[in-house]
Motif scaffolding. Structure first.
Motif, PDB file in Angstrom:
ATOM      1  N   ILE A 209       0.940  -1.328   0.009  1.00 30.28           N
ATOM      2  CA  ILE A 209       0.074  -0.046   0.132  1.00 30.28           C
ATOM      3  C   ILE A 209       0.850   1.220   0.141  1.00 30.28           C
ATOM      4  N   GLU A 210       0.283   2.304  -0.280  1.00 28.31           N
ATOM      5  CA  GLU A 210       0.986   3.553  -0.358  1.00 28.31           C
ATOM      6  C   GLU A 210       0.517   4.567   0.645  1.00 28.31           C
ATOM      7  N   MET A 211       1.212   5.100   1.459  1.00 29.80           N
ATOM      8  CA  MET A 211       0.559   6.145   2.670  1.00 29.80           C
ATOM      9  C   MET A 211       0.719   7.281   2.210  1.00 29.80           C
ATOM     10  N   ILE A 212      -0.361   8.130   2.046  1.00 27.00           N
ATOM     11  CA  ILE A 212      -0.394   9.695   1.615  1.00 27.00           C
ATOM     12  C   ILE A 212      -0.611  10.467   2.775  1.00 27.00           C
ATOM     13  N   VAL A 213       0.355  10.673   3.637  1.00 27.33           N
ATOM     14  CA  VAL A 213       0.585  11.453   4.716  1.00 27.33           C
ATOM     15  C   VAL A 213       1.465  12.698   5.056  1.00 27.33           C
ATOM     16  N   PRO A 214       1.262  13.459   5.483  1.00 26.37           N
ATOM     17  CA  PRO A 214      -0.127  14.071   5.983  1.00 26.37           C
ATOM     18  C   PRO A 214      -0.779  14.780   4.909  1.00 26.37           C
ATOM     19  N   TYR A 215      -1.895  14.410   4.412  1.00 30.17           N
ATOM     20  CA  TYR A 215      -2.608  14.962   3.196  1.00 30.17           C
ATOM     21  C   TYR A 215      -4.154  14.808   3.568  1.00 30.17           C
ATOM     22  N   GLN A 216      -4.886  15.659   3.050  1.00 32.50           N
ATOM     23  CA  GLN A 216      -6.201  15.706   3.232  1.00 32.50           C
ATOM     24  C   GLN A 216      -7.090  15.556   1.588  1.00 32.50           C
ATOM     25  N   LEU A 217      -8.073  15.183   1.555  1.00 32.76           N
ATOM     26  CA  LEU A 217      -9.019  15.122   0.426  1.00 32.76           C
ATOM     27  C   LEU A 217      -9.103  16.586  -0.282  1.00 32.76           C
ATOM     28  N   HIS A 218      -9.008  16.823  -1.385  1.00 28.12           N
ATOM     29  CA  HIS A 218      -9.116  18.291  -1.716  1.00 28.12           C
ATOM     30  C   HIS A 218     -10.076  18.444  -3.030  1.00 28.12           C
ATOM     31  N   GLY A 219     -10.102  17.316  -3.968  1.00 26.38           N
ATOM     32  CA  GLY A 219     -11.032  17.493  -4.944  1.00 26.38           C
ATOM     33  C   GLY A 219     -11.138  16.106  -5.707  1.00 26.38           C
ATOM     34  N   LEU A 220     -11.976  16.155  -6.609  1.00 21.49           N
ATOM     35  CA  LEU A 220     -12.291  14.814  -7.531  1.00 21.49           C
ATOM     36  C   LEU A 220     -12.622  15.146  -8.844  1.00 21.49           C
ATOM     37  N   THR A 221     -11.945  14.422  -9.647  1.00 24.38           N
ATOM     38  CA  THR A 221     -12.208  14.488 -11.138  1.00 24.38           C
ATOM     39  C   THR A 221     -12.580  13.063 -11.744  1.00 24.38           C
ATOM     40  N   GLY A 222     -13.470  13.284 -12.813  1.00 23.72           N
ATOM     41  CA  GLY A 222     -14.088  12.209 -13.611  1.00 23.72           C
ATOM     42  C   GLY A 222     -15.332  12.705 -14.324  1.00 23.72           C
ATOM     43  N   GLU A 223     -15.853  11.685 -14.769  1.00 22.23           N
ATOM     44  CA  GLU A 223     -17.084  11.961 -15.672  1.00 22.23           C
ATOM     45  C   GLU A 223     -18.025  10.761 -15.479  1.00 22.23           C
ATOM     46  N   ASN A 224     -19.424  11.339 -15.592  1.00 20.42           N
ATOM     47  CA  ASN A 224     -20.375  10.351 -15.234  1.00 20.42           C
ATOM     48  C   ASN A 224     -20.510   9.646 -14.209  1.00 20.42           C
ATOM     49  N   GLY A 225     -19.852  10.000 -13.121  1.00 21.29           N
ATOM     50  CA  GLY A 225     -20.113   9.425 -11.796  1.00 21.29           C
ATOM     51  C   GLY A 225     -18.904   8.503 -11.701  1.00 21.29           C
ATOM     52  N   GLN A 226     -17.973   8.293 -12.769  1.00 15.15           N
ATOM     53  CA  GLN A 226     -16.639   7.339 -12.530  1.00 15.15           C
ATOM     54  C   GLN A 226     -15.449   8.255 -12.285  1.00 15.15           C
ATOM     55  N   LEU A 227     -15.000   7.975 -11.214  1.00 13.13           N
ATOM     56  CA  LEU A 227     -13.732   8.966 -10.916  1.00 13.13           C
ATOM     57  C   LEU A 227     -12.529   8.417 -11.704  1.00 13.13           C
ATOM     58  N   ASP A 228     -11.523   9.621 -11.935  1.00 13.42           N
ATOM     59  CA  ASP A 228     -10.238   8.884 -12.690  1.00 13.42           C
ATOM     60  C   ASP A 228      -9.046   9.556 -11.566  1.00 13.42           C
ATOM     61  N   ALA A 229      -9.463  10.251 -10.692  1.00 12.31           N
ATOM     62  CA  ALA A 229      -8.459  11.025 -10.042  1.00 12.31           C
ATOM     63  C   ALA A 229      -8.815  11.510  -8.575  1.00 12.31           C
ATOM     64  N   VAL A 230      -8.339  11.360  -7.671  1.00 11.72           N
ATOM     65  CA  VAL A 230      -8.714  12.248  -6.413  1.00 11.72           C
ATOM     66  C   VAL A 230      -7.331  13.210  -6.126  1.00 11.72           C
ATOM     67  N   ILE A 231      -7.635  14.496  -5.883  1.00 14.14           N
ATOM     68  CA  ILE A 231      -6.779  15.506  -5.297  1.00 14.14           C
ATOM     69  C   ILE A 231      -6.684  15.561  -4.142  1.00 14.14           C
ATOM     70  N   VAL A 232      -5.399  15.396  -3.552  1.00 16.71           N
ATOM     71  CA  VAL A 232      -5.114  15.732  -1.970  1.00 16.71           C
ATOM     72  C   VAL A 232      -4.224  16.915  -1.849  1.00 16.71           C
ATOM     73  N   LYS A 233      -4.357  17.356  -0.668  1.00 14.22           N
ATOM     74  CA  LYS A 233      -3.297  18.637  -0.545  1.00 14.22           C
ATOM     75  C   LYS A 233      -2.841  18.490   1.009  1.00 14.22           C
ATOM     76  N   ASP A 234      -1.326  18.854   1.269  1.00 16.65           N
ATOM     77  CA  ASP A 234      -0.960  18.814   2.429  1.00 16.65           C
ATOM     78  C   ASP A 234      -1.194  20.161   3.224  1.00 16.65           C
TER      79      ASP A 234
END
Length: 340
Positions: A209-234
Protein backbone atom coordinates in the motif's frame (compact mmCIF):
# COMPACT_ATOMS: atom_id res chain seq x y z
CA UNK A 1 -54.00 -11.78 22.92
CA UNK A 2 -54.06 -10.50 19.31
CA UNK A 3 -51.38 -11.26 16.74
CA UNK A 4 -49.92 -7.78 17.30
CA UNK A 5 -50.02 -7.80 21.10
CA UNK A 6 -47.19 -9.75 22.66
CA UNK A 7 -46.02 -10.56 26.16
CA UNK A 8 -42.54 -11.73 27.05
CA UNK A 9 -39.93 -11.46 29.79
CA UNK A 10 -37.45 -9.09 28.15
CA UNK A 11 -37.76 -6.82 25.11
CA UNK A 12 -34.46 -6.18 23.34
CA UNK A 13 -34.26 -3.13 21.09
CA UNK A 14 -31.51 -3.73 18.56
CA UNK A 15 -30.48 -6.92 16.76
CA UNK A 16 -26.78 -6.18 16.40
CA UNK A 17 -24.09 -8.35 17.98
CA UNK A 18 -24.74 -7.20 21.56
CA UNK A 19 -28.50 -7.55 21.15
CA UNK A 20 -28.11 -11.10 19.81
CA UNK A 21 -25.79 -12.04 22.65
CA UNK A 22 -28.32 -10.59 25.12
CA UNK A 23 -30.83 -13.13 23.75
CA UNK A 24 -28.41 -15.90 24.66
CA UNK A 25 -27.65 -14.51 28.11
CA UNK A 26 -31.33 -14.04 28.94
CA UNK A 27 -32.11 -17.49 27.60
CA UNK A 28 -29.46 -19.10 29.78
CA UNK A 29 -31.30 -17.59 32.77
CA UNK A 30 -34.68 -18.91 31.64
CA UNK A 31 -36.01 -15.62 30.27
CA UNK A 32 -37.95 -15.28 27.00
CA UNK A 33 -37.12 -12.46 24.60
CA UNK A 34 -38.58 -10.44 21.74
CA UNK A 35 -36.17 -8.41 19.58
CA UNK A 36 -37.03 -5.25 17.61
CA UNK A 37 -34.82 -3.72 14.92
CA UNK A 38 -35.34 -1.06 12.25
CA UNK A 39 -33.29 -2.98 9.69
CA UNK A 40 -34.66 -5.80 7.54
CA UNK A 41 -32.10 -8.29 8.87
CA UNK A 42 -30.27 -8.98 12.09
CA UNK A 43 -26.69 -7.83 12.58
CA UNK A 44 -26.91 -4.04 12.87
CA UNK A 45 -23.91 -2.25 11.39
CA UNK A 46 -22.08 -5.58 10.94
CA UNK A 47 -24.69 -6.57 8.35
CA UNK A 48 -25.68 -3.20 6.94
CA UNK A 49 -22.29 -1.51 6.67
CA UNK A 50 -19.43 -3.99 6.54
CA UNK A 51 -20.44 -7.69 6.33
CA UNK A 52 -17.03 -8.68 4.90
CA UNK A 53 -14.98 -6.52 7.25
CA UNK A 54 -12.52 -8.60 9.29
CA UNK A 55 -12.81 -8.17 13.06
CA UNK A 56 -9.68 -9.00 15.05
CA UNK A 57 -10.63 -8.53 18.71
CA UNK A 58 -13.32 -11.20 19.26
CA UNK A 59 -11.97 -13.73 21.79
CA UNK A 60 -11.26 -17.10 20.20
CA UNK A 61 -11.28 -15.72 16.63
CA UNK A 62 -7.93 -14.42 15.33
CA UNK A 63 -10.00 -12.90 12.53
CA UNK A 64 -13.72 -13.19 11.75
CA UNK A 65 -15.83 -11.48 9.08
CA UNK A 66 -18.63 -9.36 10.52
CA UNK A 67 -21.31 -11.38 8.70
CA UNK A 68 -19.85 -14.66 9.99
CA UNK A 69 -19.86 -13.32 13.55
CA UNK A 70 -23.56 -12.45 13.23
CA UNK A 71 -24.32 -15.91 11.82
CA UNK A 72 -22.59 -17.55 14.80
CA UNK A 73 -24.43 -15.30 17.28
CA UNK A 74 -27.77 -16.17 15.64
CA UNK A 75 -26.99 -19.87 16.00
CA UNK A 76 -26.02 -19.33 19.63
CA UNK A 77 -29.32 -17.54 20.33
CA UNK A 78 -31.52 -19.93 18.33
CA UNK A 79 -32.13 -22.57 21.09
CA UNK A 80 -33.97 -19.90 23.11
CA UNK A 81 -36.53 -19.19 20.36
CA UNK A 82 -36.33 -15.38 20.24
CA UNK A 83 -39.13 -13.62 18.36
CA UNK A 84 -37.80 -11.04 15.89
CA UNK A 85 -39.73 -7.92 14.86
CA UNK A 86 -37.57 -6.62 12.00
CA UNK A 87 -38.00 -3.69 9.61
CA UNK A 88 -39.82 -1.65 12.27
CA UNK A 89 -38.85 1.06 14.72
CA UNK A 90 -39.85 1.52 18.34
CA UNK A 91 -42.17 4.55 18.41
CA UNK A 92 -43.25 4.52 22.06
CA UNK A 93 -42.09 3.23 25.43
CA UNK A 94 -44.40 3.45 28.44
CA UNK A 95 -44.82 2.07 31.95
CA UNK A 96 -47.43 -0.62 32.59
CA UNK A 97 -49.61 -0.99 35.68
CA UNK A 98 -47.47 -3.84 37.03
CA UNK A 99 -44.29 -1.73 36.74
CA UNK A 100 -43.20 -3.40 33.54
CA UNK A 101 -42.80 -1.75 30.15
CA UNK A 102 -44.77 -1.66 26.92
CA UNK A 103 -42.98 -1.12 23.63
CA UNK A 104 -44.94 -0.03 20.55
CA UNK A 105 -43.50 -0.37 17.04
CA UNK A 106 -44.07 1.45 13.76
CA UNK A 107 -45.97 -1.58 12.43
CA UNK A 108 -48.48 -1.48 15.26
CA UNK A 109 -47.02 -4.28 17.40
CA UNK A 110 -47.01 -3.89 21.18
CA UNK A 111 -44.69 -5.91 23.38
CA UNK A 112 -45.14 -5.97 27.15
CA UNK A 113 -42.28 -7.18 29.35
CA UNK A 114 -40.76 -6.81 32.79
CA UNK A 115 -37.57 -5.26 31.41
CA UNK A 116 -36.16 -3.65 28.29
CA UNK A 117 -32.60 -3.85 26.99
CA UNK A 118 -31.52 -1.05 24.65
CA UNK A 119 -28.88 -2.46 22.32
CA UNK A 120 -29.53 0.02 19.53
CA UNK A 121 -25.92 0.87 18.69
CA UNK A 122 -25.67 4.64 18.39
CA UNK A 123 -29.18 4.97 16.97
CA UNK A 124 -29.90 5.76 13.34
CA UNK A 125 -26.70 6.23 11.38
CA UNK A 126 -25.34 7.66 8.18
CA UNK A 127 -21.86 8.51 6.88
CA UNK A 128 -19.93 11.67 7.64
CA UNK A 129 -19.29 13.01 4.15
CA UNK A 130 -16.12 14.95 3.25
CA UNK A 131 -16.76 18.53 1.99
CA UNK A 132 -15.89 17.95 -1.67
CA UNK A 133 -17.46 19.63 -4.69
CA UNK A 134 -19.76 17.38 -6.76
CA UNK A 135 -19.28 14.51 -4.32
CA UNK A 136 -22.89 13.36 -4.67
CA UNK A 137 -22.47 12.74 -8.41
CA UNK A 138 -19.93 10.00 -7.64
CA UNK A 139 -21.70 8.39 -4.66
CA UNK A 140 -22.78 4.80 -5.26
CA UNK A 141 -20.74 4.60 -8.46
CA UNK A 142 -17.14 5.22 -7.48
CA UNK A 143 -17.41 6.76 -4.01
CA UNK A 144 -18.56 4.39 -1.27
CA UNK A 145 -18.88 4.81 2.49
CA UNK A 146 -18.81 1.09 3.24
CA UNK A 147 -17.52 -2.15 1.79
CA UNK A 148 -20.09 -4.92 1.46
CA UNK A 149 -18.17 -7.14 -0.96
CA UNK A 150 -14.41 -6.97 -1.08
CA UNK A 151 -14.55 -8.62 -4.50
CA UNK A 152 -16.17 -5.47 -5.95
CA UNK A 153 -12.73 -3.82 -5.76
CA UNK A 154 -10.72 -6.52 -7.50
CA UNK A 155 -8.09 -5.11 -9.88
CA UNK A 156 -9.09 -1.54 -9.07
CA UNK A 157 -7.09 1.38 -7.78
CA UNK A 158 -8.55 2.47 -4.41
CA UNK A 159 -8.05 5.55 -2.26
CA UNK A 160 -8.91 5.00 1.41
CA UNK A 161 -9.33 8.21 3.42
CA UNK A 162 -9.47 8.31 7.23
CA UNK A 163 -7.54 7.29 10.31
CA UNK A 164 -9.90 5.09 12.31
CA UNK A 165 -10.50 1.36 12.56
CA UNK A 166 -12.46 1.02 9.31
CA UNK A 167 -9.78 2.79 7.28
CA UNK A 168 -6.97 0.74 8.79
CA UNK A 169 -8.83 -2.59 8.60
CA UNK A 170 -9.62 -2.17 4.92
CA UNK A 171 -6.10 -0.92 4.23
CA UNK A 172 -4.92 -4.30 5.47
CA UNK A 173 -7.58 -6.30 3.60
CA UNK A 174 -8.07 -4.70 0.17
CA UNK A 175 -4.48 -5.15 -1.09
CA UNK A 176 -5.34 -8.83 -1.45
CA UNK A 177 -7.71 -8.00 -4.34
CA UNK A 178 -7.06 -4.38 -5.44
CA UNK A 179 -4.50 -3.28 -8.01
CA UNK A 180 -3.37 -0.30 -5.93
CA UNK A 181 -4.30 1.00 -2.47
CA UNK A 182 -3.57 4.51 -1.20
CA UNK A 183 -4.20 5.54 2.41
CA UNK A 184 -4.81 9.28 2.87
CA UNK A 185 -4.76 10.78 6.35
CA UNK A 186 -4.22 14.31 7.63
CA UNK A 187 -1.61 13.24 10.17
CA UNK A 188 0.73 10.35 10.86
CA UNK A 189 -1.15 9.28 13.99
CA UNK A 190 -4.05 6.84 13.54
CA UNK A 191 -6.97 6.18 15.89
CA UNK A 192 -7.09 2.43 15.31
CA UNK A 193 -5.74 -0.39 17.46
CA UNK A 194 -1.92 -0.12 17.70
CA UNK A 195 -1.36 -3.66 16.42
CA UNK A 196 -3.54 -2.97 13.37
CA UNK A 197 -1.67 0.26 12.67
CA UNK A 198 1.63 -1.62 12.93
CA UNK A 199 0.44 -4.23 10.43
CA UNK A 200 -0.71 -1.49 8.04
CA UNK A 201 2.66 0.25 8.28
CA UNK A 202 4.37 -3.07 7.53
CA UNK A 203 2.30 -3.33 4.34
CA UNK A 204 3.42 0.18 3.42
CA UNK A 205 7.06 -0.72 4.06
CA UNK A 206 6.72 -3.74 1.76
CA UNK A 207 5.12 -1.63 -0.99
CA UNK A 208 1.69 -3.31 -0.85
CA UNK A 209 0.00 0.00 0.00
CA UNK A 210 1.08 3.63 -0.30
CA UNK A 211 0.65 6.01 2.64
CA UNK A 212 -0.26 9.58 1.64
CA UNK A 213 0.43 11.36 4.94
CA UNK A 214 -0.08 14.13 6.01
CA UNK A 215 -2.63 14.97 3.32
CA UNK A 216 -6.35 15.70 3.11
CA UNK A 217 -8.91 15.21 0.37
CA UNK A 218 -9.19 18.32 -1.78
CA UNK A 219 -11.02 17.47 -5.01
CA UNK A 220 -12.34 14.83 -7.39
CA UNK A 221 -12.08 14.47 -11.15
CA UNK A 222 -13.99 12.17 -13.46
CA UNK A 223 -17.02 11.87 -15.73
CA UNK A 224 -20.52 10.40 -15.44
CA UNK A 225 -20.00 9.36 -11.84
CA UNK A 226 -16.75 7.51 -12.50
CA UNK A 227 -13.64 8.84 -10.78
CA UNK A 228 -10.34 9.01 -12.59
CA UNK A 229 -8.41 10.84 -9.86
CA UNK A 230 -8.53 12.16 -6.31
CA UNK A 231 -6.70 15.42 -5.58
CA UNK A 232 -5.12 15.72 -2.12
CA UNK A 233 -3.39 18.64 -0.43
CA UNK A 234 -0.94 18.82 2.48
CA UNK A 235 -0.81 21.45 5.24
CA UNK A 236 1.47 23.69 3.16
CA UNK A 237 -0.93 23.65 0.22
CA UNK A 238 1.07 21.25 -1.93
CA UNK A 239 -1.17 19.13 -4.15
CA UNK A 240 -0.91 15.57 -5.40
CA UNK A 241 -3.11 13.82 -7.92
CA UNK A 242 -3.83 10.15 -7.23
CA UNK A 243 -5.11 8.26 -10.25
CA UNK A 244 -7.83 5.99 -8.95
CA UNK A 245 -11.07 4.15 -9.69
CA UNK A 246 -12.64 4.28 -6.22
CA UNK A 247 -12.67 6.54 -3.16
CA UNK A 248 -13.58 5.11 0.25
CA UNK A 249 -13.98 7.98 2.76
CA UNK A 250 -14.10 6.48 6.26
CA UNK A 251 -14.83 9.43 8.51
CA UNK A 252 -17.19 7.71 10.88
CA UNK A 253 -20.95 7.86 11.22
CA UNK A 254 -23.32 10.70 11.98
CA UNK A 255 -25.77 9.24 14.48
CA UNK A 256 -29.20 10.16 15.79
CA UNK A 257 -30.91 8.55 18.79
CA UNK A 258 -34.32 9.48 17.39
CA UNK A 259 -37.23 8.95 19.84
CA UNK A 260 -34.89 7.28 22.36
CA UNK A 261 -33.58 10.75 23.25
CA UNK A 262 -37.03 11.71 24.56
CA UNK A 263 -37.57 8.73 26.88
CA UNK A 264 -36.17 10.34 30.02
CA UNK A 265 -32.64 8.97 30.14
CA UNK A 266 -29.52 10.79 31.29
CA UNK A 267 -27.57 11.51 28.12
CA UNK A 268 -23.87 12.25 27.71
CA UNK A 269 -22.80 13.28 24.21
CA UNK A 270 -25.60 11.32 22.59
CA UNK A 271 -25.14 8.20 24.72
CA UNK A 272 -27.18 6.84 27.62
CA UNK A 273 -25.54 6.93 31.05
CA UNK A 274 -25.85 3.59 32.89
CA UNK A 275 -24.75 1.99 36.14
CA UNK A 276 -21.54 0.18 35.08
CA UNK A 277 -22.26 -2.74 37.46
CA UNK A 278 -25.71 -3.55 36.03
CA UNK A 279 -26.11 -1.41 32.87
CA UNK A 280 -29.42 -0.09 34.23
CA UNK A 281 -30.45 3.42 33.19
CA UNK A 282 -32.13 5.99 35.43
CA UNK A 283 -35.43 4.38 34.36
CA UNK A 284 -35.87 1.29 36.54
CA UNK A 285 -36.20 -1.82 34.43
CA UNK A 286 -34.57 -0.34 31.34
CA UNK A 287 -30.98 -1.29 30.60
CA UNK A 288 -28.58 -0.10 27.88
CA UNK A 289 -25.66 -2.07 26.47
CA UNK A 290 -23.16 -1.74 23.64
CA UNK A 291 -22.37 1.49 21.80
CA UNK A 292 -25.49 3.29 23.01
CA UNK A 293 -24.40 3.00 26.67
CA UNK A 294 -21.77 5.04 28.45
CA UNK A 295 -20.04 5.19 31.84
CA UNK A 296 -16.61 6.17 33.11
CA UNK A 297 -13.79 4.54 31.11
CA UNK A 298 -16.27 2.91 28.69
CA UNK A 299 -14.61 1.08 25.79
CA UNK A 300 -16.57 0.89 22.53
CA UNK A 301 -15.70 -2.69 21.72
CA UNK A 302 -18.02 -5.54 20.76
CA UNK A 303 -16.46 -7.72 23.44
CA UNK A 304 -17.36 -5.10 26.09
CA UNK A 305 -20.92 -5.11 24.78
CA UNK A 306 -20.99 -8.87 25.30
CA UNK A 307 -19.95 -8.41 28.93
CA UNK A 308 -22.61 -5.73 29.40
CA UNK A 309 -25.24 -8.10 27.98
CA UNK A 310 -24.34 -10.67 30.64
CA UNK A 311 -24.43 -8.10 33.45
CA UNK A 312 -27.79 -6.74 32.32
CA UNK A 313 -29.34 -10.21 32.03
CA UNK A 314 -28.27 -11.14 35.55
CA UNK A 315 -29.63 -7.85 36.92
CA UNK A 316 -32.95 -8.40 35.12
CA UNK A 317 -33.45 -11.91 36.49
CA UNK A 318 -34.83 -10.64 39.81
CA UNK A 319 -37.36 -8.46 37.96
CA UNK A 320 -38.68 -11.40 35.97
CA UNK A 321 -38.47 -13.94 38.80
CA UNK A 322 -38.75 -11.92 42.04
CA UNK A 323 -39.36 -15.01 44.18
CA UNK A 324 -36.50 -17.01 42.69
CA UNK A 325 -32.94 -16.74 43.95
CA UNK A 326 -30.36 -16.72 41.19
CA UNK A 327 -27.52 -19.19 41.65
CA UNK A 328 -24.68 -18.39 39.27
CA UNK A 329 -23.57 -21.29 37.06
CA UNK A 330 -20.99 -21.57 34.32
CA UNK A 331 -22.29 -22.59 30.90
CA UNK A 332 -19.91 -25.57 30.89
CA UNK A 333 -21.80 -27.13 33.78
CA UNK A 334 -25.26 -25.80 32.92
CA UNK A 335 -25.31 -26.55 29.19
CA UNK A 336 -27.82 -25.12 26.71
CA UNK A 337 -31.18 -26.45 25.43
CA UNK A 338 -30.88 -29.23 22.89
CA UNK A 339 -27.44 -30.41 23.97
CA UNK A 340 -27.08 -34.09 24.66
Amino acid sequence: MSEKNHQTDVTIIGAGPTGLFAVFQCGMLGMRTHVVDALEATGGQCTALYPEKPIYDIPGFPSVAAAELIEQLEQQAAPFDPVYHLDQQVTALERTADLGWKVTTSKGHSITSKAVILAAGAGAFGPNRPPLANLESYEGKSVFYLVKRREDFRDKSVVIAGGGDSAVDWAMSLPQVAKKVYVVHRRDKFRAAPESVARMRALADSGEIEMIVPYQLHGLTGENGQLDAVIVKDLEGNERTLETDVLLPFYGLATDLGPIADWGFTLERGHILVDPTTCETRQQGIFAIGDIATYKNKLKLILCGFSEAAMAAHAIHSLVFPEQELHFQYSTSKGVPGES
